[in-house]
Design an enzyme around this catalytic site. Structure first.
Site, mmCIF file in Angstrom:
data_model
loop_
_atom_site.group_PDB
_atom_site.id
_atom_site.type_symbol
_atom_site.label_atom_id
_atom_site.label_comp_id
_atom_site.label_asym_id
_atom_site.label_seq_id
_atom_site.Cartn_x
_atom_site.Cartn_y
_atom_site.Cartn_z
ATOM 1 N N GLY A 199 0.800 -1.213 0.000
ATOM 2 C CA GLY A 199 0.000 0.000 0.000
ATOM 3 C C GLY A 199 0.833 1.264 0.000
ATOM 4 O O GLY A 199 0.472 2.262 -0.640
ATOM 5 N N THR A 200 1.953 1.257 0.707
ATOM 6 C CA THR A 200 2.804 2.447 0.762
ATOM 7 C C THR A 200 3.349 2.793 -0.617
ATOM 8 O O THR A 200 3.329 3.954 -1.040
ATOM 9 C CB THR A 200 3.958 2.233 1.749
ATOM 10 O OG1 THR A 200 3.428 2.179 3.082
ATOM 11 C CG2 THR A 200 4.973 3.362 1.666
ATOM 12 N N ASN A 230 -7.328 4.408 9.518
ATOM 13 C CA ASN A 230 -6.775 3.195 10.109
ATOM 14 C C ASN A 230 -6.779 3.204 11.630
ATOM 15 O O ASN A 230 -6.817 2.157 12.269
ATOM 16 C CB ASN A 230 -5.352 2.947 9.599
ATOM 17 C CG ASN A 230 -4.514 4.196 9.587
ATOM 18 O OD1 ASN A 230 -4.794 5.138 8.844
ATOM 19 N ND2 ASN A 230 -3.480 4.238 10.415
ATOM 20 N N GLN A 276 -7.357 0.339 4.306
ATOM 21 C CA GLN A 276 -8.123 -0.206 5.425
ATOM 22 C C GLN A 276 -9.567 -0.497 5.054
ATOM 23 O O GLN A 276 -10.243 -1.274 5.741
ATOM 24 C CB GLN A 276 -8.097 0.775 6.618
ATOM 25 C CG GLN A 276 -6.756 0.886 7.308
ATOM 26 C CD GLN A 276 -6.325 -0.399 7.998
ATOM 27 O OE1 GLN A 276 -7.087 -1.346 8.144
ATOM 28 N NE2 GLN A 276 -5.069 -0.431 8.420
ATOM 29 N N SER A 288 -4.045 -3.076 -0.428
ATOM 30 C CA SER A 288 -2.945 -3.929 0.012
ATOM 31 C C SER A 288 -3.448 -5.314 0.362
ATOM 32 O O SER A 288 -4.528 -5.472 0.943
ATOM 33 C CB SER A 288 -2.266 -3.300 1.230
ATOM 34 O OG SER A 288 -1.174 -4.082 1.669
ATOM 35 N N ALA A 289 -2.667 -6.329 0.012
ATOM 36 C CA ALA A 289 -3.087 -7.719 0.197
ATOM 37 C C ALA A 289 -3.185 -8.122 1.660
ATOM 38 O O ALA A 289 -4.096 -8.856 2.053
ATOM 39 C CB ALA A 289 -2.109 -8.650 -0.527
ATOM 40 N N HIS A 290 -2.245 -7.664 2.475
ATOM 41 C CA HIS A 290 -2.165 -8.222 3.832
ATOM 42 C C HIS A 290 -3.222 -7.686 4.783
ATOM 43 O O HIS A 290 -3.292 -8.118 5.932
ATOM 44 C CB HIS A 290 -0.759 -8.036 4.416
ATOM 45 C CG HIS A 290 -0.448 -6.662 4.902
ATOM 46 N ND1 HIS A 290 -0.382 -6.344 6.248
ATOM 47 C CD2 HIS A 290 -0.160 -5.526 4.243
ATOM 48 C CE1 HIS A 290 -0.069 -5.065 6.376
ATOM 49 N NE2 HIS A 290 0.081 -4.546 5.176
ATOM 50 N N CYS A 299 2.764 1.479 11.300
ATOM 51 C CA CYS A 299 3.890 2.189 10.677
ATOM 52 C C CYS A 299 4.463 3.281 11.576
ATOM 53 O O CYS A 299 5.511 3.836 11.281
ATOM 54 C CB CYS A 299 3.442 2.794 9.347
ATOM 55 S SG CYS A 299 3.056 1.534 8.113
#
Length: 381
Positions: free
Chosen positions: A70-71, A150, A178, A198-200, A324
């Site tokens: 995502g970043t 988030n 998110q 993002s996958a995770h 993060c």
């Protein structure tokens, strides 16, 4: 028994996802850029995954650019879009509650001469859409507003902002990392030009994400080299990660409504149980316009970091903000932007549930919070 209530930081990789990835960690090792049989087998798997990711957000497969997370997707969106802008339109508008991937990119853009305006939020952590639209002067090239926060889970009025922005010929990006997998997300309904995911965060592996780029949107690459990902992201593709990402998206799409209802029920049980048994608790974020899995609570007279560590000892994993920024020692910038003073902001914890969270785990977590808060307040007195 250990209880994991930090799904906004990362989610466990689902069994079906691991199984889908395994062949591409073994016998199916080909590079999808290669023209031979091995490479084409990998390419077909990437194409399937691209379609699965696109389907989850209502996009077309060719509008999906795979990234390292995502970043990277956020950075590609901001730097890539703004680097195509010249002349009168050169300014970026964003908010004070964005993920560090946006905030730090905005600071770097300022150093390079890009003017950046940051819009504040109300006490619920929500952007005023009229204030956002008033900021969109003739010199604004792009506005970036996250879909769901988030830290507190508050949902932003993105559809209204995007509609006004497009009428002013301003590009629209949203960090939906998110939101995707927790609520229905449709890029056409939202009206955005760029969207990061993002996958995770939805049962996929870490280290892989994607940027939705609406067809016709001009954007320059951030990494130079080969022609992978329509020449927008050079480098050999992470085939196992991408395959896992696609499988996670397909599973999420089929379960989204049921999973959302399940998480709302358990989220409310957790919140109600804590409020009924622990005095001096306050909620941060909007009461209803929030993610179905997120509860952010403050505990008067308790240091959030100490509470976090005590809960971990008791077997319950939570968070005091974005993964993060963990370990920085500073209160959440989101809570400070919402108007909390440092003491109240430092007394908070975020509980974030997943599709696999159970009622038993929620009840264990409530008991642990009651015990930990009571102990910390007794020591303090």
């Amino acid at each position: 028994m250990r209880v994991y209530l930090d799904h906004n930081a990362t989610t466990p990789v689902r069994t079906e996802v691991r199984e889908a990835m395994l062949p591409f960690l073994g016998e199916s090792w080909g590079n999808p850029a290669s023209p031979h049989w091995f490479g084409q087998k990998a390419l077909r798997a990437v194409d399937v995954a691209r379609s699965e990711v696109a389907a989850l957000i209502g996009a077309r497969p060719q509008e999906i650019v795979f990234t390292g997370g995502g970043t990277e997707a956020d950075n590609l969106a901001l730097f890539g879009f703004l680097s195509t802008c010249d002349g009168a339109r050169h300014r970026l508008v964003t908010t004070t509650i964005e993920h560090p991937a946006i905030l730090e990119a905005a600071r770097e853009l300022e150093l390079s001469g890009v003017a950046v305006q940051r819009i504040g939020v109300d006490s619920d952590g929500c952007v005023d859409p009229q204030e956002a639209l008033q900021a969109l002067g003739d010199d604004v090239a792009l506005i970036s507003v996250m879909l769901a926060n988030n830290d507190v889970g508050s949902l932003q009025p993105l559809e209204e902002i995007a509609k006004g922005a497009r009428a002013r010929c301003v590009g629209v990006h949203t960090d939906a990392v998110q939101a995707v997998g927790r609520i229905p997300v449709d890029v056409e309904a939202l009206g955005v030009d760029l969207l990061s995911l993002s996958a995770h965060k939805l049962g996929g592996p870490q280290g892989v994400g994607a940027l939705y780029v609406r067809a016709g949107t001009r954007i320059k690459p951030r990494s130079l080299g080969g022609a992978q990902e329509s020449s927008l992201r050079a480098g050999s593709l992470n085939v196992p990660g991408i395959v896992g990402f696609g499988r996670a998206c397909a599973l999420t799409k089929s379960e989204l409504m049921l999973a959302g209802s399940h998480m709302i029920t358990l989220r409310n049980r957790l919140e109600r149980g804590i409020f009924e048994r622990v005095p001096g608790v306050f909620r941060n974020g909007h009461a209803t316009k929030r993610l179905p899995n997120t509860v952010n609570l403050g505990f008067e007279g308790v240091d959030g970091e100490s509470l976090l560590m005590m809960l971990d000892v008791l077997g319950v994993a939570t968070s005091n903000g974005s993964a993060c920024t963990a370990g920085s020692g500073a209160p959440s910038h989101v809570l400070l932007a919402m108007g909390l003073d440092h003491a109240r902001a430092a007394s908070t914890l975020r509980f974030s549930l997943g599709i696999g969270t159970t009622q038993e785990e929620i009840d264990i977590a409530v008991d642990a919070v009651v015990k930990a808060v009571g102990t910390l307040r007794e020591v303090r007195s």
